[in-house]
Design a protein around this motif. Structure first.
Motif, PDB file in Angstrom:
ATOM      1  N   ASN A  23       0.813  -1.225   0.000  1.00 39.60           N
ATOM      2  CA  ASN A  23       0.000   0.000   0.000  1.00 39.60           C
ATOM      3  C   ASN A  23       0.843   1.270   0.000  1.00 39.60           C
ATOM      4  O   ASN A  23       0.323   2.369  -0.091  1.00 39.60           O
ATOM      5  CB  ASN A  23      -0.978   0.012   1.158  1.00 39.60           C
ATOM      6  CG  ASN A  23      -0.253  -0.116   2.484  1.00 39.60           C
ATOM      7  OD1 ASN A  23       0.974  -0.129   2.542  1.00 39.60           O
ATOM      8  ND2 ASN A  23      -1.017  -0.207   3.570  1.00 39.60           N
ATOM      9  N   ARG A  24       2.170   1.109   0.101  1.00 40.42           N
ATOM     10  CA  ARG A  24       3.050   2.265  -0.008  1.00 40.42           C
ATOM     11  C   ARG A  24       3.688   2.379  -1.398  1.00 40.42           C
ATOM     12  O   ARG A  24       4.499   3.252  -1.645  1.00 40.42           O
ATOM     13  CB  ARG A  24       4.159   2.176   1.059  1.00 40.42           C
ATOM     14  CG  ARG A  24       3.620   2.382   2.468  1.00 40.42           C
ATOM     15  CD  ARG A  24       4.704   2.173   3.485  1.00 40.42           C
ATOM     16  NE  ARG A  24       5.187   0.790   3.450  1.00 40.42           N
ATOM     17  CZ  ARG A  24       6.203   0.346   4.202  1.00 40.42           C
ATOM     18  NH1 ARG A  24       6.858   1.165   5.002  1.00 40.42           N
ATOM     19  NH2 ARG A  24       6.562  -0.917   4.120  1.00 40.42           N
ATOM     20  N   HIS A  62       2.228   9.303  -9.145  1.00 35.20           N
ATOM     21  CA  HIS A  62       1.813   7.955  -8.785  1.00 35.20           C
ATOM     22  C   HIS A  62       1.225   7.870  -7.383  1.00 35.20           C
ATOM     23  O   HIS A  62       0.246   7.159  -7.139  1.00 35.20           O
ATOM     24  CB  HIS A  62       2.988   6.979  -8.912  1.00 35.20           C
ATOM     25  CG  HIS A  62       2.590   5.563  -8.626  1.00 35.20           C
ATOM     26  ND1 HIS A  62       2.808   4.965  -7.391  1.00 35.20           N
ATOM     27  CD2 HIS A  62       1.936   4.651  -9.384  1.00 35.20           C
ATOM     28  CE1 HIS A  62       2.333   3.739  -7.418  1.00 35.20           C
ATOM     29  NE2 HIS A  62       1.788   3.526  -8.619  1.00 35.20           N
ATOM     30  N   ASP A  63       1.831   8.604  -6.379  1.00 36.40           N
ATOM     31  CA  ASP A  63       1.313   8.534  -5.009  1.00 36.40           C
ATOM     32  C   ASP A  63      -0.135   8.994  -4.958  1.00 36.40           C
ATOM     33  O   ASP A  63      -0.976   8.390  -4.280  1.00 36.40           O
ATOM     34  CB  ASP A  63       2.180   9.395  -4.077  1.00 36.40           C
ATOM     35  CG  ASP A  63       3.569   8.793  -3.896  1.00 36.40           C
ATOM     36  OD1 ASP A  63       3.699   7.569  -4.127  1.00 36.40           O
ATOM     37  OD2 ASP A  63       4.500   9.538  -3.569  1.00 36.40           O
ATOM     38  N   GLY A  64      -0.440  10.046  -5.675  1.00 38.49           N
ATOM     39  CA  GLY A  64      -1.819  10.535  -5.715  1.00 38.49           C
ATOM     40  C   GLY A  64      -2.741   9.525  -6.382  1.00 38.49           C
ATOM     41  O   GLY A  64      -3.914   9.396  -6.009  1.00 38.49           O
ATOM     42  N   TYR A  65      -2.205   8.792  -7.330  1.00 39.90           N
ATOM     43  CA  TYR A  65      -3.018   7.773  -8.005  1.00 39.90           C
ATOM     44  C   TYR A  65      -3.419   6.687  -7.020  1.00 39.90           C
ATOM     45  O   TYR A  65      -4.575   6.236  -7.014  1.00 39.90           O
ATOM     46  CB  TYR A  65      -2.220   7.195  -9.172  1.00 39.90           C
ATOM     47  CG  TYR A  65      -2.862   5.981  -9.792  1.00 39.90           C
ATOM     48  CD1 TYR A  65      -4.000   6.106 -10.607  1.00 39.90           C
ATOM     49  CD2 TYR A  65      -2.351   4.713  -9.545  1.00 39.90           C
ATOM     50  CE1 TYR A  65      -4.588   4.994 -11.161  1.00 39.90           C
ATOM     51  CE2 TYR A  65      -2.943   3.588 -10.098  1.00 39.90           C
ATOM     52  CZ  TYR A  65      -4.055   3.730 -10.911  1.00 39.90           C
ATOM     53  OH  TYR A  65      -4.653   2.631 -11.454  1.00 39.90           O
ATOM     54  N   ILE A  66      -2.472   6.245  -6.162  1.00 43.06           N
ATOM     55  CA  ILE A  66      -2.786   5.202  -5.174  1.00 43.06           C
ATOM     56  C   ILE A  66      -3.860   5.693  -4.207  1.00 43.06           C
ATOM     57  O   ILE A  66      -4.796   4.974  -3.864  1.00 43.06           O
ATOM     58  CB  ILE A  66      -1.516   4.777  -4.403  1.00 43.06           C
ATOM     59  CG1 ILE A  66      -0.555   4.056  -5.346  1.00 43.06           C
ATOM     60  CG2 ILE A  66      -1.872   3.881  -3.227  1.00 43.06           C
ATOM     61  CD1 ILE A  66       0.741   3.617  -4.676  1.00 43.06           C
ATOM     62  N   ALA A  99      -4.244  -2.758 -15.583  1.00 39.42           N
ATOM     63  CA  ALA A  99      -5.462  -3.007 -14.805  1.00 39.42           C
ATOM     64  C   ALA A  99      -5.038  -3.387 -13.391  1.00 39.42           C
ATOM     65  O   ALA A  99      -4.177  -4.249 -13.212  1.00 39.42           O
ATOM     66  CB  ALA A  99      -6.285  -4.115 -15.452  1.00 39.42           C
ATOM     67  N   VAL A 100      -5.610  -2.738 -12.421  1.00 45.62           N
ATOM     68  CA  VAL A 100      -5.196  -2.933 -11.024  1.00 45.62           C
ATOM     69  C   VAL A 100      -6.348  -3.547 -10.222  1.00 45.62           C
ATOM     70  O   VAL A 100      -7.507  -3.164 -10.377  1.00 45.62           O
ATOM     71  CB  VAL A 100      -4.781  -1.585 -10.393  1.00 45.62           C
ATOM     72  CG1 VAL A 100      -4.392  -1.794  -8.922  1.00 45.62           C
ATOM     73  CG2 VAL A 100      -3.633  -0.959 -11.171  1.00 45.62           C
ATOM     74  N   SER A 101      -5.977  -4.504  -9.395  1.00 46.88           N
ATOM     75  CA  SER A 101      -6.979  -5.094  -8.499  1.00 46.88           C
ATOM     76  C   SER A 101      -6.430  -5.120  -7.064  1.00 46.88           C
ATOM     77  O   SER A 101      -5.224  -5.228  -6.856  1.00 46.88           O
ATOM     78  CB  SER A 101      -7.347  -6.515  -8.956  1.00 46.88           C
ATOM     79  OG  SER A 101      -6.220  -7.361  -8.876  1.00 46.88           O
ATOM     80  N   GLU A 102      -7.327  -5.019  -6.093  1.00 51.56           N
ATOM     81  CA  GLU A 102      -6.966  -5.005  -4.674  1.00 51.56           C
ATOM     82  C   GLU A 102      -7.130  -6.415  -4.119  1.00 51.56           C
ATOM     83  O   GLU A 102      -8.154  -7.060  -4.312  1.00 51.56           O
ATOM     84  CB  GLU A 102      -7.880  -4.027  -3.942  1.00 51.56           C
ATOM     85  CG  GLU A 102      -7.540  -3.859  -2.471  1.00 51.56           C
ATOM     86  CD  GLU A 102      -8.484  -2.866  -1.812  1.00 51.56           C
ATOM     87  OE1 GLU A 102      -9.165  -3.269  -0.856  1.00 51.56           O
ATOM     88  OE2 GLU A 102      -8.574  -1.701  -2.299  1.00 51.56           O
ATOM     89  N   ILE A 109      -3.385  -5.470   2.777  1.00 61.52           N
ATOM     90  CA  ILE A 109      -3.854  -5.247   1.400  1.00 61.52           C
ATOM     91  C   ILE A 109      -2.656  -5.054   0.479  1.00 61.52           C
ATOM     92  O   ILE A 109      -1.747  -4.265   0.783  1.00 61.52           O
ATOM     93  CB  ILE A 109      -4.775  -4.017   1.343  1.00 61.52           C
ATOM     94  CG1 ILE A 109      -6.048  -4.258   2.174  1.00 61.52           C
ATOM     95  CG2 ILE A 109      -5.147  -3.684  -0.104  1.00 61.52           C
ATOM     96  CD1 ILE A 109      -6.947  -3.054   2.253  1.00 61.52           C
ATOM     97  N   ILE A 110      -2.659  -5.786  -0.621  1.00 63.12           N
ATOM     98  CA  ILE A 110      -1.655  -5.575  -1.666  1.00 63.12           C
ATOM     99  C   ILE A 110      -2.401  -5.280  -2.969  1.00 63.12           C
ATOM    100  O   ILE A 110      -3.571  -5.611  -3.138  1.00 63.12           O
ATOM    101  CB  ILE A 110      -0.728  -6.796  -1.845  1.00 63.12           C
ATOM    102  CG1 ILE A 110      -1.536  -8.016  -2.309  1.00 63.12           C
ATOM    103  CG2 ILE A 110       0.034  -7.084  -0.565  1.00 63.12           C
ATOM    104  CD1 ILE A 110      -0.640  -9.202  -2.673  1.00 63.12           C
TER     105      ILE A 110
END
Length: 394
Positions: A23-24, A62-66, A99-102, A109-110
């Motif tokens: 998550n970082r 990228h940080d803002g995207y997360i 495509a990103v999935s949690e 959480i990864i």
């Protein structure tokens, strides 16, 4: 354990790249496909921030995207995948769809990213754009060329129309002139012919060979001029489309005998026209005037181009399939080099010397035969013989 090994095997052999981060944003794993895309080994990237694989401006944002992704709304939208660029170890970039999935894993959480390389697709799209641009340029050039051609054709059409109009006027003038000349010449020629006949009649008691000789010359000259006039008039009527065949049933043998008798009168000394018919019937369905003109023209040529003391064979034949008219002589023949031009208007073979003629007769014969749906054949051997054959289907 079995399922874990299966899942690991699937990830290791996947065609697309698969990357996991915490998550970082620190990298936890990359499958072989992802390592190959970016050009790194797992040791070079594991534990480092994902930003090392991103060029600007994605790297800075990228940080803002997360953070945005962690909101429900962004999960629904961004999770479907977006197009981004990746930064390889060698400094080059490439496009890919991410495509990103949690994933909930070991009480934490990864995030798993699925990377589909778009390089070949982009190259194909670029080639298509280039082809489209080239095609548009080509179409534009062709359109300009077509417009230029259409403009030239329009100008040419106008020029041709003017030329056709002038030609039409000239043809009308020619037609009027030929008709006028035919009428104006025929009257004095008839008078000359009649006067020559009267002179011959009145001079008969004197038995003067000189008078007979010169009267004969006058008659021959009048006959030649009459033939020329007839040829020009026939050609003019053909050119104007005024000749239409009038088919009717008539006795071909009777017509041929009349023509033979008529032509024998103008034959040279001891020149004999031998007529013969083959067949059980003598009736045909043709244009009597046109076929008569053809017979007279061909026999006249045989008389002109054959010497004295010769025979001219004149044959007709009627069978179940066709009707034929054949004229054969033993005259000067037609040179082989001239035969291909024989039916052209005003053409005369190079071996005729000072024998009079217009060079129109055979052209007229061929056109008359064509009007009656017939065929015209000929064979000739120089200084030996010439044969013309007209053939009509029954």
């Amino acid at each position: 354990m079995e399922q874990a090994r299966l899942l690991e095997a699937i990830i290791e052999t996947a065609i697309d790249g698969i990357i996991t981060i915490d998550n970082r944003g620190n990298i936890e794993s990359l499958n072989p496909a992802a390592l190959k895309l970016f050009g790194y080994t797992i040791e070079e990237v594991k534990g480092k921030n994902i930003k090392m694989l991103m060029p600007e401006p994605d790297k800075s944002g990228h940080d803002g995207y997360i953070e945005r992704y962690q909101t429900t709304r962004e999960k629904r939208i961004i999770g479907k995948g977006r197009e981004v660029r990746g930064l390889r170890k060698n400094g080059t970039t490439f496009p890919f769809r991410l495509a990103v999935s949690e994933v909930q894993y070991d009480d934490r959480i990864i995030y798993t990213g699925f990377i589909h390389d778009l390089s070949k697709e982009k190259e194909a799209e670029e080639r298509l754009r280039e082809y489209a641009a080239e095609l548009e340029e080509l179409v534009e050039e062709r359109t300009k060329s077509l417009k230029k051609t259409v403009k030239a054709l329009s100008a040419a059409k106008e020029e041709v129309s003017l030329s056709l109009e002038k030609e039409k006027e000239l043809n009308q003038m020619k037609s009027r002139f030929v008709s006028m000349a035919s009428h104006e010449f025929r009257t004095p020629l008839s008078s000359v012919q009649l006067s020559a006949s009267l002179i011959e009649k009145y001079a008969h008691p004197f038995e003067n060979e000189s008078i007979t000789k010169h009267v004969g010359k006058i008659k021959n000259a009048v006959g030649n001029l009459t033939t020329i006039l007839n040829d020009f008039l026939s050609l003019e009527r053909l050119e104007a489309g005024k000749v239409e065949p009038a088919f009717s049933f008539f006795d071909l043998v009777k017509l041929s005998e009349e023509v033979t008798e008529e032509m024998q009168l103008i034959a040279k000394q001891n020149q004999n026209i031998i007529y013969q018919h083959t067949g059980l019937t003598s009736m045909v369905n043709l244009d009597q005037n046109l076929i008569r003109n053809c017979m007279i023209n061909l026999i006249s040529n045989s008389i002109k181009y054959s010497g004295e003391n010769t025979f001219i064979e004149f044959n007709t034949e009627i069978n179940d399939h066709e009707c034929t008219v054949t004229v054969r002589d033993n005259g000067i023949g037609i040179p082989e080099s001239d035969q291909k031009h024989l039916f052209q208007p005003f053409f005369r073979a190079n071996n005729i010397g000072n024998i009079p003629g217009t060079g129109l007769g055979l052209n007229i014969v061929r056109r008359y035969v064509s009007l009656m749906d017939g065929s015209l054949y000929f064979e000739s051997v120089i200084n030996k013989e010439t044969t013309f054959k007209l053939s009509f289907r029954r």
